[in-house]
Each structure stands twice: as C-alpha cells, then as structure tokens.
Design a protein around this motif. Structure first.
Motif, short mmCIF file in Angstrom:
data_model
loop_
_atom_site.label_atom_id
_atom_site.label_comp_id
_atom_site.label_asym_id
_atom_site.label_seq_id
_atom_site.Cartn_x
_atom_site.Cartn_y
_atom_site.Cartn_z
N ASN A 23 0.82 -1.23 0.00
CA ASN A 23 0.00 0.00 0.00
C ASN A 23 0.85 1.27 0.00
OD1 ASN A 23 -2.07 -1.81 0.20
ND2 ASN A 23 -2.75 -1.19 2.24
N THR A 24 2.06 1.20 -0.51
CA THR A 24 2.94 2.37 -0.55
C THR A 24 2.75 3.14 -1.84
OG1 THR A 24 4.61 1.26 0.80
CG2 THR A 24 5.33 3.18 -0.47
N VAL A 25 2.58 4.46 -1.74
CA VAL A 25 2.55 5.31 -2.92
C VAL A 25 4.00 5.49 -3.38
CG1 VAL A 25 1.84 7.51 -3.89
CG2 VAL A 25 0.52 6.50 -2.03
N ALA A 26 4.33 4.94 -4.52
CA ALA A 26 5.72 4.93 -4.98
C ALA A 26 6.26 6.35 -5.11
CB ALA A 26 5.82 4.20 -6.31
N ALA A 27 7.44 6.56 -4.58
CA ALA A 27 8.06 7.88 -4.62
C ALA A 27 8.68 8.18 -5.97
CB ALA A 27 9.11 8.00 -3.52
N ARG A 28 8.96 7.13 -6.73
CA ARG A 28 9.56 7.31 -8.05
C ARG A 28 8.73 6.57 -9.09
NH1 ARG A 28 16.06 6.36 -6.84
NH2 ARG A 28 16.27 8.04 -5.28
N GLY A 29 9.00 6.91 -10.34
CA GLY A 29 8.30 6.24 -11.42
C GLY A 29 7.09 6.99 -11.94
N GLY A 30 6.89 8.22 -11.44
CA GLY A 30 5.80 9.03 -11.96
C GLY A 30 4.43 8.69 -11.43
N TYR A 31 4.37 8.02 -10.29
CA TYR A 31 3.07 7.69 -9.68
C TYR A 31 2.53 8.89 -8.91
CZ TYR A 31 4.27 2.93 -10.97
OH TYR A 31 4.59 1.81 -11.69
N PRO A 32 1.21 9.01 -8.89
CA PRO A 32 0.18 8.10 -9.41
C PRO A 32 0.05 8.17 -10.92
CG PRO A 32 -0.86 10.06 -8.56
CD PRO A 32 0.59 10.19 -8.21
N LYS A 33 -0.37 7.06 -11.52
CA LYS A 33 -0.60 6.97 -12.95
C LYS A 33 -2.04 6.55 -13.21
CE LYS A 33 4.16 5.62 -14.15
NZ LYS A 33 5.00 4.58 -14.78
N TYR A 34 -2.62 7.14 -14.25
CA TYR A 34 -4.00 6.80 -14.59
C TYR A 34 -4.05 6.04 -15.90
CZ TYR A 34 -9.00 7.28 -15.57
OH TYR A 34 -10.32 7.00 -15.82
N THR A 35 -4.76 4.92 -15.90
CA THR A 35 -4.98 4.12 -17.10
C THR A 35 -6.45 4.22 -17.47
OG1 THR A 35 -3.27 2.55 -16.42
CG2 THR A 35 -4.83 1.83 -18.11
N PRO A 36 -6.76 4.86 -18.61
CA PRO A 36 -8.17 5.01 -19.00
C PRO A 36 -8.82 3.66 -19.24
CG PRO A 36 -6.73 6.44 -20.29
CD PRO A 36 -5.85 5.48 -19.58
N PRO A 37 -10.13 3.59 -19.06
CA PRO A 37 -10.84 2.33 -19.31
C PRO A 37 -10.95 2.07 -20.81
CG PRO A 37 -12.39 4.05 -18.79
CD PRO A 37 -11.02 4.65 -18.60
N PRO A 38 -11.04 0.83 -21.21
CA PRO A 38 -11.24 0.53 -22.63
C PRO A 38 -12.66 0.87 -23.06
CG PRO A 38 -11.34 -1.49 -21.34
CD PRO A 38 -10.95 -0.39 -20.39
N ASP A 39 -12.81 1.24 -24.32
CA ASP A 39 -14.14 1.46 -24.91
C ASP A 39 -14.95 2.52 -24.18
OD1 ASP A 39 -13.53 -0.62 -26.69
OD2 ASP A 39 -14.29 -2.11 -25.28
N ASP A 40 -14.28 3.58 -23.72
CA ASP A 40 -14.98 4.70 -23.08
C ASP A 40 -15.82 4.28 -21.89
OD1 ASP A 40 -13.95 6.47 -24.97
OD2 ASP A 40 -15.58 6.02 -26.38
N GLY A 41 -15.37 3.29 -21.14
CA GLY A 41 -16.08 2.86 -19.94
C GLY A 41 -15.72 3.72 -18.75
N ASN A 42 -16.08 3.25 -17.56
CA ASN A 42 -15.83 4.01 -16.34
C ASN A 42 -14.82 3.34 -15.42
OD1 ASN A 42 -17.57 6.19 -16.82
ND2 ASN A 42 -19.34 4.98 -16.20
N ASP A 43 -14.29 2.18 -15.84
CA ASP A 43 -13.40 1.43 -14.96
C ASP A 43 -11.94 1.80 -15.15
OD1 ASP A 43 -15.43 0.10 -13.67
OD2 ASP A 43 -15.46 -1.57 -15.08
#
Length: 476
Positions: free
Chosen positions: A380-400
């Motif tokens: 449950n650690t928020v990574a200090a490196r690597g550009g986190y947080p990162k968002y991955t959009p849902p496929p097919d214009d969904g909400n997930d």
C-alpha cells in the motif's frame, strides 16, 4: 470569509456601533453586508432572519410507551424476535466482532432485561444498511492501537462500562462507544493529521448529540496506556455523577405550567396561519435591524437565513454556465453574485448548494456508497519514483479507469472525467496521492480516497443539475 462573526471576550464593545444585525447565540452575528441583504429581500420578497431557529434537539424525548410505532423502513426486529446470548445479552441481528461484541446491540442486564440507563444512538436503518459492511470490516481489521485499547475496554473492565467497537452514530462510525455514559472514544492515527477540519466537524456533531468525546493518538494508546486508561476511568467517574435536567426536558402537561416571565412569543392560538394552515416563522425587522418575535401568516419560505445565502451563492458559483459566461471577469476580480426574483428557483439552488457543502465537508451520506475498488493486496505504498500516481483510462470509453499508486496496486472504477476534475489549478485525485508519495496508505486512507472519488462524481452531477435549474442568463 466566515459566515458568522464572534466577539472577542476581551473586546466586549466590538459590535456596539456600526453593526446592524442583532447578536444571536454566543454573541455571533451574520457576516453579511446589510445593503446586499436588503437588495436580496427586495428582489425575493422575503424577510432575512439573522438567526435561524434551531431544529429539534437530537435528545428530544421519545414517545412514551404505546404512543409510537416502528418507523416505516425500520428493519430492526422487535425485542421478542431478538435472540439472547448465553449471558442474557440481546443481539440486534447484527454481526459480532472477534471480541464477541454486538455493534448495534441493545444493552441488557444480568437477567436479560433491557437497561434504560443511557440512550443507545445508532444510524438510521437505511443508512445503516450502507454503513454495516464498512463497520464490520473495520472491526475485523483494527489498527494496532485500536486492538490494544480494546483489550482493556472489553468485558466491562473499566467502571463496569459496556463499550462497543466501530459503532455507527448517524453517518459516522466511531471507534468505541459506551451508551450508558454517552461516551465516545476515538483513536487518531496519522490520517488525522490531514483531516483536522473533518475531525472538528465530526466532533461538533457528536457533542451536539449530547455525547462526550475523548481523543487519543496512536502513540498515547500504545506508549502511555496507563495514563489513557486513567483518563477514561476519571471521565466515566465524572459522567456517572447526577446531572441537572436537560434544558429540553419535556414541558409539563397542560395546566401545570405557565409561560416563562419575559417570553413574548404569542401563544399558538394567537398566531396567524397561512393558506395551508401552517404557522410561518417570518419575522419583522425593527429600525435597527433587530428581528421582532412577531409571526406573519403565509406559506413556509417567507424567510431566508445566512445559511440560505451561503448555499445559494455556493450553487451559483458552481454553475458551469456561470463559470463559462463570466470567465474573463473571474480572472480579474472577485465573483459577483447575481440575484434572482424567482423564489422557487432560489429555494432549489439553496438545496443543491447545501448538498455540495455536505459533499465538500465529507459529511454527506452519499459518501458511504463507494464506486471504486482497491482489489490487489500489497504494501500500500505510494511509490516515490516512477511518476506515480498513474491513470490508465478504461477501454471502450467505460468508467473502470485505474489509478495506480505503485507497479501492482491501483484504485479501479475511476471515471476519466472524475480523474481530470480540477479545483483551481489542482487535479484533485492526482494531487492527493502526490502529496503522499513514499507513504504507506492505511485502511482509513484507502477509504478516504475512495470517498473523494464519490464526492467529485457527485459534485459533477449536482453542477449539471444546477445548470439545468437556471432557465436563462442573466438571472431575473
């Protein structure tokens, strides 16, 4: 600016001159420009009430036996349908935790009788349905400090007081609750360093219910256990002493009481009624701006309060069309509040503004309905490196959509528009996690972030409702 001003005790004459509104509770006065309020009164045809009447106190006595029935929608089983445990305790059909305590249980004596000492407070039935899974999970996954303190509170070890863990009181779940002494004990972890305002609102609400609240930090519970237990013992001793009658003790039956000296409130038969038979609380203002106690006839709504002004402004300022129409002005000056003469529209906007306020103060019941998940176990650690947080959009214009806090763990179910939501120059969901890079998110952190997602989602929905309510610009 604050909605109310409170005088400094050392400056008793602070409001003596040049202030139109009369003093109310604790000497407070609305922090609103009288000229603006007069313009609002003229526009709406309503009367400003500087100090709104207080709603019924939560400790107003319940009906006597035989006078009331079970409220509609209340799924709490009647007493005869409840099962008793081996010690005679009454189970309220609720799940018990590892220590055997029952969350919303009714207190019973050694022989199984229900105790009338202390009033058990809980969440309304419909809200409890939503809070129950969360309360159960919190009982099964206590923090180290909560688990340690529970070992000293359980089984009536202190002053023979019965405590419950993770008990729901209205919309809040408190760490420990003793109904007999109306005592709440909260154990504050690191998350509370970032939620001081929310904690203050929570404590103010609980104290308004007539509850006494004790707060201890994790370190105090774990490292100064004896001092904490002594404090609890001393508090219980004090609360066990006889207390004076509550100021809202029921009035005597007809014929036994008289109107208090100095009370100029006209009796009910002397008040005028509106078309629907209701008695309005509209008040007349004297030459100095003071509000008289004269009642006017008419439907509810002949008055508006400082809270109404705030909620109306909050709704208008969240209207997408307002922000777009006056974007250039908002860049160079404070926002101007347009007034409407449509009372129905004013009331509707007040209602939506109040809903937004509750969301943004994180006290709305809607926040209990989480729309996201945190499905993968890890550190449950928020990574200090690597550009986190990162968002991955849902496929097919969904909400997930997924918000990754490290390589493997993520919040799932975050819609793209909620992820992109900005307040000022800040992207809310991104900034909250960026501010916690390198930190381990505990259970409360994970729940809080998911409630923020709900708050933003609901904010966007209500903003659209506000836009649809306003028929045209400029407001008329």
């Amino acid at each position: 600016f604050p909605l109310y001003l409170y005088p400094d005790p050392e400056k008793a004459t602070l409001f003596d001159e040049g202030y139109e509104w009369p003093a109310g509770k604790d000497g407070r006065r609305p922090n609103l420009n009288p000229a603006f309020i007069r313009e609002m009164e003229a526009k709406l045809g309503l009367v400003f009430q500087p100090h709104p009447p207080h709603p019924p106190h939560p400790l107003t006595p319940s009906p006597r036996g035989g006078e009331g029935e079970q409220p509609a929608g209340d799924t709490t089983p009647p007493l005869h349908a409840m099962e008793r445990g081996p010690g005679g305790e009454v189970s309220n059909a609720m799940e018990s935790g590892p220590g055997g305590e029952v969350s919303n249980a009714i207190e019973s004596g050694p022989g199984g009788e229900v105790s009338e000492v202390g009033e058990t407070r809980s969440a309304p039935p419909e809200l409890w349905k939503k809070l129950k899974p969360l309360a159960r999970q919190m009982r099964h996954e206590p923090t180290k400090a909560e688990k340690h303190l529970w070992q000293h509170l359980r089984n009536r070890q202190i002053n023979n007081a019965k405590f419950r863990r993770q008990h729901a009181i209205d919309r809040f779940i408190v760490d420990f609750y003793c109904a007999e002494f109306s005592l709440v004990i909260e154990v504050d972890g690191p998350i509370h360093d970032y939620t001081e305002e929310e904690d203050a609102i929570r404590q103010e609400f609980l104290e308004a219910q007539g509850l006494h609240v004790l707060r201890f930090t994790n370190d105090e519970v774990l490292q100064q256990t004896e001092a904490v237990l002594e404090h609890i013992h001393t508090t219980l001793e004090a609360l066990s002493q006889p207390r004076p009658p509550h100021p809202l003790t029921p009035s005597p039956p007809r014929g036994e009481g008289e109107q208090p000296a100095g009370d100029t409130t006209p009796p009910l038969h002397a008040m005028e009624r509106g078309p629907g038979g209701e008695v309005s609380n509209a008040m007349e203002r004297g030459p100095g701006g003071e509000v008289s106690n004269a009642m006017e006839s008419g439907p509810r709504g002949e008055v508006f309060t400082p809270e109404d002004v705030f909620h109306y402004a909050y709704a208008v300022f969240h209207c997408p069309t307002y922000r777009e129409r006056y974007a250039e002005f908002l860049k160079i000056d404070f926002p101007r509040l347009p007034l409407t003469s449509d009372v129905a529209l004013f009331r509707a906007l007040c209602e939506q503004g109040a809903a937004l306020v509750d969301l943004h103060l994180m006290r709305s019941p809607a926040l209990a309905q989480l729309m996201t998940r945190f499905p993968v176990e890890g550190d449950n650690t928020v990574a200090a490196r690597g550009g986190y947080p990162k968002y991955t959009p849902p496929p097919d214009d969904g909400n997930d959509g997924r918000v990754y806090i490290n390589k493997t763990q993520y919040f799932e179910g975050v819609p793209p528009d909620v992820w992109d939501f900005h307040i000022g120059g800040y992207q809310v969901l991104s900034k909250w996690l960026k501010d916690r890079r390198g930190r381990v998110l505990d259970y409360q952190d994970l729940q809080h972030y998911q409630r923020i997602v709900v708050a933003l989602h609901e904010t966007m929905r209500i903003m659209q409702v506000i836009d649809d309510l306003i028929p045209a610009w400029p407001l008329l």
